[in-house]
Scaffold this motif. Structure first.
Motif, PDB file in Angstrom:
ATOM      1  N   MET A   1      66.548  53.318  34.773  1.00  0.00           N
ATOM      2  CA  MET A   1      65.502  52.150  34.620  1.00  0.00           C
ATOM      3  C   MET A   1      65.280  52.487  32.418  1.00  0.00           C
ATOM      4  SD  MET A   1      61.946  53.480  36.363  1.00  0.00           S
ATOM      5  CE  MET A   1      62.224  53.497  38.131  1.00  0.00           C
TER       6      MET A   1
ATOM      7  N   SER B   1      53.829  48.461  37.346  1.00  0.00           N
ATOM      8  CA  SER B   1      55.963  48.373  36.575  1.00  0.00           C
ATOM      9  C   SER B   1      55.967  47.361  35.673  1.00  0.00           C
ATOM     10  CB  SER B   1      56.877  47.857  37.792  1.00  0.00           C
ATOM     11  OG  SER B   1      56.431  46.609  38.853  1.00  0.00           O
TER      12      SER B   1
ATOM     13  N   GLU C   1      58.877  44.465  34.446  1.00  0.00           N
ATOM     14  CA  GLU C   1      60.152  43.721  34.811  1.00  0.00           C
ATOM     15  C   GLU C   1      60.118  42.140  33.672  1.00  0.00           C
ATOM     16  OE1 GLU C   1      62.689  41.644  39.023  1.00  0.00           O
ATOM     17  OE2 GLU C   1      60.640  42.456  38.465  1.00  0.00           O
ATOM     18  N   ARG C   2      61.143  42.768  33.526  1.00  0.00           N
ATOM     19  CA  ARG C   2      61.490  41.110  32.952  1.00  0.00           C
ATOM     20  C   ARG C   2      62.986  40.600  33.634  1.00  0.00           C
ATOM     21  NH1 ARG C   2      63.100  43.590  26.532  1.00  0.00           N
ATOM     22  NH2 ARG C   2      63.854  45.050  28.430  1.00  0.00           N
ATOM     23  N   PHE C   3      63.188  39.421  33.456  1.00  0.00           N
ATOM     24  CA  PHE C   3      64.107  38.775  33.769  1.00  0.00           C
ATOM     25  C   PHE C   3      64.236  37.324  33.949  1.00  0.00           C
ATOM     26  CE2 PHE C   3      65.991  35.870  37.000  1.00  0.00           C
ATOM     27  CZ  PHE C   3      66.931  36.532  37.235  1.00  0.00           C
TER      28      PHE C   3
ATOM     29  N   ASN D   1      67.520  41.800  32.839  1.00  0.00           N
ATOM     30  CA  ASN D   1      67.056  42.216  34.279  1.00  0.00           C
ATOM     31  C   ASN D   1      66.482  43.215  34.247  1.00  0.00           C
ATOM     32  OD1 ASN D   1      66.098  42.179  36.650  1.00  0.00           O
ATOM     33  ND2 ASN D   1      67.961  41.953  37.637  1.00  0.00           N
ATOM     34  N   THR D   2      65.505  43.744  33.361  1.00  0.00           N
ATOM     35  CA  THR D   2      64.632  45.593  33.644  1.00  0.00           C
ATOM     36  C   THR D   2      63.208  45.664  34.038  1.00  0.00           C
ATOM     37  OG1 THR D   2      63.255  44.737  31.267  1.00  0.00           O
ATOM     38  CG2 THR D   2      65.921  45.032  30.566  1.00  0.00           C
ATOM     39  N   PHE D   3      63.668  47.265  34.425  1.00  0.00           N
ATOM     40  CA  PHE D   3      62.547  47.467  35.123  1.00  0.00           C
ATOM     41  C   PHE D   3      62.037  48.877  34.552  1.00  0.00           C
ATOM     42  CE2 PHE D   3      60.803  49.764  38.773  1.00  0.00           C
ATOM     43  CZ  PHE D   3      59.534  49.375  39.403  1.00  0.00           C
ATOM     44  N   GLN D   4      60.855  48.983  34.431  1.00  0.00           N
ATOM     45  CA  GLN D   4      60.404  50.357  33.887  1.00  0.00           C
ATOM     46  C   GLN D   4      59.464  50.482  35.058  1.00  0.00           C
ATOM     47  OE1 GLN D   4      61.462  53.153  31.824  1.00  0.00           O
ATOM     48  NE2 GLN D   4      59.952  54.265  33.099  1.00  0.00           N
TER      49      GLN D   4
ATOM     50  N   THR E   1      56.932  39.738  34.758  1.00  0.00           N
ATOM     51  CA  THR E   1      56.626  40.702  36.304  1.00  0.00           C
ATOM     52  C   THR E   1      55.630  41.725  36.378  1.00  0.00           C
ATOM     53  OG1 THR E   1      57.786  39.194  37.535  1.00  0.00           O
ATOM     54  CG2 THR E   1      56.339  40.780  38.654  1.00  0.00           C
ATOM     55  N   TRP E   2      53.763  41.612  36.037  1.00  0.00           N
ATOM     56  CA  TRP E   2      53.724  43.160  36.346  1.00  0.00           C
ATOM     57  C   TRP E   2      53.126  43.407  37.567  1.00  0.00           C
ATOM     58  CZ3 TRP E   2      48.590  45.339  37.107  1.00  0.00           C
ATOM     59  CH2 TRP E   2      48.815  46.194  36.952  1.00  0.00           C
TER      60      TRP E   2
END
Length: 339
Positions: A1, A259, A261-263, A274-277, A316-317
């Protein structure tokens, strides 16, 4: 992450006061899935004398493919354009003695006994390489596969997987009874050099199936609103509104996670994003959502500095309820054009 910004990570250090307009200020409270739901059950320990599994001891099958986005989420970006399937091969120890599985698992797809041409990968991290999965007599193990498109070639004959067992255990043939193929989308927005790929992970213990308890917070509604344009490398602030349609206050206890997410789809000249935290919501200044009311939470992320003007970034949240079941539609997204 991936970390998305610097800031506090202790909930006790999060801002305790609302902003002037009544919005809950953002706090950089990064967490992990373990922080959210607790430590998973310890894996089985191999019995003394257990030896590596051999193909003749095992049987395997794949009965279902799922597409990312099932459960209320809408696939977007790369998944919407070229498709991606996720499958779990159920491997059973049909012998009368325990055996173990450890290491990389090269896996190929066969159609009518012939290898299907595409890219095959099976690299795993150090944790995966050292993990030992004990499979008791009659017990099961699981192998995750990711099958991405564009997949455009025809297949003739029944499909099965050729799974090369670690430690020279031989080849396990696992029939596929699941329907479905990755998409064959081509044209604008899809890299013309993209190839279909089948990726295998390492063996794991099967996930225990249990029904988590329901939470009153599964009734919360989620609305996400953000800017339509932002500069590369800039700080991006947006708002998440949690609504309580019930006739009683809903306490944020335990404090939910979420979460971000950036895409952004890549191409021949641009690296994809493509990141997710996972984060913990800042619940200090607002311990509950009032009956029939709404509460607004400030959120912050960054537009990657490497993005060129004209590209689009989707943020995306999604709300996560600790230890609880929830609806699949407690999420929202917006798209920013990079300037």
């Amino acid at each position: 992450m991936l970390a998305l910004a610097a800031g506090c990570s202790d909930p006790a250090e999060a801002p305790a006061s609302l902003l002037a307009d009544g919005t809950v200020p953002w706090a950089d409270l990064k967490i992990t899935a373990e922080d959210l739901n607790g430590r998973p059950a310890a894996p089985r320990s191999p019995a003394a004398g257990s030896r590596p599994c051999r193909a003749e001891q095992l049987s395997g099958r794949l009965t279902d493919w799922v597409r990312p986005g099932n459960g209320g989420e809408t696939p977007h970006g790369r998944d919407a354009r070229i498709g991606n399937l996720i499958g779990e091969v159920d491997v059973r120890n049909a012998s009368k003695v325990e055996c173990t599985l450890q290491g990389e698992v090269p896996t190929t797809l066969l159609a009518g006994g012939s290898r299907v041409p595409m890219l095959y990968t099976h690299g795993i991290n150090e944790e995966g390489r050292t993990r030992v999965v004990a499979v008791p007599a009659g017990g099961h193990a699981s192998l995750r596969l990711d099958w991405s498109g564009p997949f455009c070639q025809p297949t003739d004959g029944p499909l099965e997987l050729a799974i090369e067992l670690p430690n020279d255990g031989g080849t396990l043939l696992a029939p596929i009874s699941a329907d479905g193929r990755p998409g064959c989308q081509q044209g604008e927005g899809v890299n013309p050099n993209a190839r279909a790929a089948l990726s295998a992970s390492g063996f794991t213990e099967p996930v225990a199936v249990s029904t988590p308890p329901s939470s009153p917070l599964e009734q919360l509604t989620v609305a996400v609103a953000g800017p339509t344009a932002a500069a590369a490398g800039s700080r991006l602030t947006f708002r998440v509104t949690l609504g309580n349609p019930t006739g009683r206050p809903l306490a944020l206890d335990p404090c939910p996670g979420y979460s971000m997410e950036r895409f952004s789809l890549g191409d021949a000249t641009n690296e994809p994003v493509n990141t997710f935290q996972l984060y913990r919501l800042n619940c200090r200044p607002l311990p509950q959502i009032p009956a029939g009311g709404t509460s607004v939470f400030e959120m912050t992320t960054e537009v990657p500095a490497s993005m060129f003007p004209g590209r689009e970034l989707t943020v995306t949240w999604k709300l996560y309820l600790p230890h609880n079941a929830q609806r699949g539609n407690q999420l929202g997204a917006f798209t920013v054009k990079v300037t």
